[in-house]
Design a protein around this motif. Structure first.
Motif, mmCIF file in Angstrom:
data_model
loop_
_atom_site.group_PDB
_atom_site.id
_atom_site.type_symbol
_atom_site.label_atom_id
_atom_site.label_comp_id
_atom_site.label_asym_id
_atom_site.label_seq_id
_atom_site.Cartn_x
_atom_site.Cartn_y
_atom_site.Cartn_z
ATOM 1 N N LEU A 1 0.999 -1.634 0.433
ATOM 2 C CA LEU A 1 -0.412 0.050 0.230
ATOM 3 C C LEU A 1 1.021 1.314 0.359
ATOM 4 N N LEU A 2 1.607 1.255 0.311
ATOM 5 C CA LEU A 2 3.430 2.143 0.499
ATOM 6 C C LEU A 2 3.863 2.769 -0.432
ATOM 7 N N ILE A 3 3.622 1.658 -1.272
ATOM 8 C CA ILE A 3 3.988 1.928 -3.115
ATOM 9 C C ILE A 3 3.277 2.443 -3.329
ATOM 10 N N ILE A 4 2.827 1.732 -4.125
ATOM 11 C CA ILE A 4 1.484 1.556 -4.800
ATOM 12 C C ILE A 4 0.582 3.493 -4.343
ATOM 13 N N GLY A 5 0.353 3.589 -3.391
ATOM 14 C CA GLY A 5 -0.427 4.743 -3.014
ATOM 15 C C GLY A 5 0.672 5.877 -2.959
ATOM 16 N N LEU A 6 1.482 5.522 -3.654
ATOM 17 C CA LEU A 6 2.572 6.780 -3.277
ATOM 18 C C LEU A 6 2.042 7.734 -4.709
ATOM 19 N N PHE A 7 1.645 6.136 -5.849
ATOM 20 C CA PHE A 7 1.104 6.707 -7.325
ATOM 21 C C PHE A 7 -0.333 6.724 -7.632
ATOM 22 N N ALA A 8 -0.725 6.927 -6.243
ATOM 23 C CA ALA A 8 -2.699 7.121 -6.705
ATOM 24 C C ALA A 8 -2.901 8.808 -6.949
ATOM 25 N N LYS A 9 -4.208 8.192 -8.323
ATOM 26 C CA LYS A 9 -4.331 9.615 -8.447
ATOM 27 C C LYS A 9 -5.010 10.967 -7.330
ATOM 28 N N LYS A 10 -5.547 10.254 -6.558
ATOM 29 C CA LYS A 10 -5.459 11.019 -4.978
ATOM 30 C C LYS A 10 -5.229 10.651 -4.151
ATOM 31 N N ASP B 1 4.179 -0.860 14.936
ATOM 32 C CA ASP B 1 4.994 0.295 15.477
ATOM 33 C C ASP B 1 6.032 0.843 14.514
ATOM 34 N N THR B 2 6.752 -0.471 14.097
ATOM 35 C CA THR B 2 7.909 -0.248 13.101
ATOM 36 C C THR B 2 8.265 0.049 12.003
ATOM 37 N N PHE B 3 6.871 0.148 11.645
ATOM 38 C CA PHE B 3 6.547 1.045 10.308
ATOM 39 C C PHE B 3 6.118 2.445 9.954
ATOM 40 N N ARG B 4 5.503 2.751 12.221
ATOM 41 C CA ARG B 4 5.621 3.916 11.778
ATOM 42 C C ARG B 4 6.792 4.578 12.525
ATOM 43 N N SER B 5 7.863 3.459 13.261
ATOM 44 C CA SER B 5 8.720 4.742 13.233
ATOM 45 C C SER B 5 10.226 4.649 12.416
ATOM 46 N N THR B 6 9.798 3.777 11.000
ATOM 47 C CA THR B 6 10.855 3.169 10.552
ATOM 48 C C THR B 6 11.062 3.505 9.280
ATOM 49 N N THR B 7 9.491 2.757 8.878
ATOM 50 C CA THR B 7 9.073 2.883 7.307
ATOM 51 C C THR B 7 8.768 4.323 6.696
ATOM 52 N N LEU B 8 8.026 5.371 8.053
ATOM 53 C CA LEU B 8 7.201 6.201 7.380
ATOM 54 C C LEU B 8 8.675 7.144 6.630
ATOM 55 N N PRO B 9 9.662 7.208 8.331
ATOM 56 C CA PRO B 9 10.973 7.813 7.932
ATOM 57 C C PRO B 9 11.606 7.443 6.464
ATOM 58 N N LEU B 10 11.981 6.055 5.830
ATOM 59 C CA LEU B 10 12.889 6.018 4.803
ATOM 60 C C LEU B 10 11.798 6.618 3.168
ATOM 61 N N LEU B 11 10.396 6.887 3.994
ATOM 62 C CA LEU B 11 10.064 7.273 2.505
ATOM 63 C C LEU B 11 10.675 8.663 1.770
ATOM 64 N N LYS B 12 10.669 9.060 3.535
ATOM 65 C CA LYS B 12 11.314 10.629 2.924
ATOM 66 C C LYS B 12 12.596 11.131 3.323
ATOM 67 N N HIS B 13 12.989 10.230 2.642
ATOM 68 C CA HIS B 13 15.317 9.785 2.116
ATOM 69 C C HIS B 13 14.574 9.943 0.657
ATOM 70 N N PHE B 14 13.113 9.685 0.085
ATOM 71 C CA PHE B 14 13.044 9.784 -1.675
ATOM 72 C C PHE B 14 12.502 10.917 -1.935
ATOM 73 N N GLY B 15 12.094 11.874 -1.421
ATOM 74 C CA GLY B 15 11.476 12.920 -1.606
ATOM 75 C C GLY B 15 10.358 13.295 -1.163
ATOM 76 N N VAL B 16 9.636 12.064 -0.456
ATOM 77 C CA VAL B 16 7.788 11.518 -0.222
ATOM 78 C C VAL B 16 7.349 12.671 0.984
ATOM 79 N N PRO B 17 6.985 14.219 1.026
ATOM 80 C CA PRO B 17 6.629 14.978 1.660
ATOM 81 C C PRO B 17 5.846 14.236 3.153
ATOM 82 N N SER B 18 6.268 15.508 4.565
ATOM 83 C CA SER B 18 5.828 14.786 5.629
ATOM 84 C C SER B 18 4.247 15.747 5.640
ATOM 85 N N GLU B 19 3.417 16.184 4.837
ATOM 86 C CA GLU B 19 3.006 16.035 4.790
ATOM 87 C C GLU B 19 1.468 15.538 4.219
ATOM 88 N N GLY B 20 0.547 14.932 5.086
ATOM 89 C CA GLY B 20 -0.181 14.234 4.682
ATOM 90 C C GLY B 20 0.073 12.632 5.195
#
Length: 350
Positions: free
Chosen positions: A75-84, A103-122
């Protein structure tokens, strides 16, 4: 006159999530056969023809055979390329011994996305209630923004561990189980660094789900922004994993033993090196491959079996091949690739 669809033929159930992710993003129709090779009944193959990724608001029951973490990565990867932007409430098991915890997704996986330019907002994951095996009863709310493209990375500096954070949880058992786990884990960490803090999350009533259990998730944060994580959970087994002769009692591993083992596991991940832990290697490689046609360079520890299989699927679907060079001085591995140039076509169509 309809155009004949050419399906990419695949065999077996291995790497099914990675195959569906890559098929969806590359708009590649697939035919997966011999999913259950030892059975002759229907349902051992399926066709999948990707369409537009819509996003929006959804609710999904993940069942109890796998935890919510099993569904979060795709979901994390596919959702980034969604229409909405995607907002989805997932219900089921939040913590188990098979898949990474919420808990691991919240503390580690989401911060990993930010390294690739995913914005924190939303971008966020809220644990509304806990659910342990076998009956679950947990709920989380995932929010994902949409992006146009990812950003290539040059990420090889592991840095030094500056602090350790974590969270323990318990459902339908005494909070003393959490305190014992934390005390045992801190007994190991306090000899190594002073900045260690592990939160407690004791749930009761409706927020505790339907089954007893407890566990802990730890993350080591480094001076260069890396997050190395491990987690574990103790609960009754999943229903399909239980033998008929097993009783309904909770098979309790002593909480102090759980705390010591998880602390040792985190130290092993840190010693292995790399900018991510072994659990996140596959996601790291997918993100690198989905970047614009620029060079991404990352450092990992010894390649995990899941990481190796992900590299193979990336080459098969995206024609992206990684240059892999061991670094004997550190025992780590340097990987480089040129991104496939993936962009959000769904958002353009809007």
């Amino acid at each position: 006159m309809s155009t004949k669809v050419n399906y990419k033929r695949l065999k077996g159930c291995q790497n099914l999530r990675q195959r569906l992710i890559l098929a969806t993003l590359s708009s590649t129709p697939i035919l997966v056969e011999h999913i259950r090779a030892d059975e002759t009944f229907s349902g051992t193959k399926f066709k999948y023809k990707p369409g537009i990724i819509l996003g929006g608001k959804h609710i999904h029951d993940c069942g109890t055979s796998r935890s919510i973490g099993y569904f979060l990565e795709p979901l994390l990867i596919i959702g980034l390329f969604a229409k909405k932007p995607l907002v989805v409430r997932l219900t089921g098991i939040t913590n188990d011994y098979k898949d990474p915890s919420v808990d691991t997704f919240r503390s580690t996986t989401l911060p990993l996305l930010k390294h690739f330019g995913v914005p924190s907002e939303g971008l966020g994951l809220k644990v509304e209630s806990r659910g342990s095996p076998p009956l679950g009863g947990g709920s989380v709310l995932l929010s994902l923004p949409t992006i146009k493209t990812l950003t290539a990375v040059n990420w090889t500096d592991e840095g030094l561990v500056k602090r350790i954070r974590g969270i323990s949880y318990s459902t339908r058992v005494s909070v003393q189980f959490e305190l014992a786990m934390i005390h045992a884990a801190r007994g190991i960490f306090n000899n190594l660094l002073p900045d260690v803090y592990i939160f407690t999350d004791h749930k009761a009533g409706e927020q505790a789900g339907q089954s007893p259990g407890y566990g802990i998730s730890l993350v080591a944060e480094t001076t260069s922004g890396c997050c190395i994580s491990v987690d574990t959970a103790v609960s009754r087994k999943h229903e399909e994993d239980m033998d008929e002769i097993e009783d309904e009692k909770l098979d309790l591993t002593p909480p102090d033993e759980v705390g010591e083992k998880i602390a040792s596991a985190l130290l092993q991940e840190i010693e292995q090196g790399g900018v991510v832990d072994s659990t996140h290697q596959g996601l790291l490689f997918l993100l690198c491959a989905l970047c614009p046609p620029d060079i991404s360079k990352v450092r990992t520890g010894k390649l995990s079996p899941h990481g190796i299989k992900t590299l193979q699927e990336i080459k098969d679907f995206l024609c992206v091949q990684f240059d892999i060079k061991p670094d004997p001085a550190t025992g780590t591995v340097i990987l480089k690739c040129k991104g496939s140039g993936m962009s959000n076509l769904s958002r353009k169509l809007s």
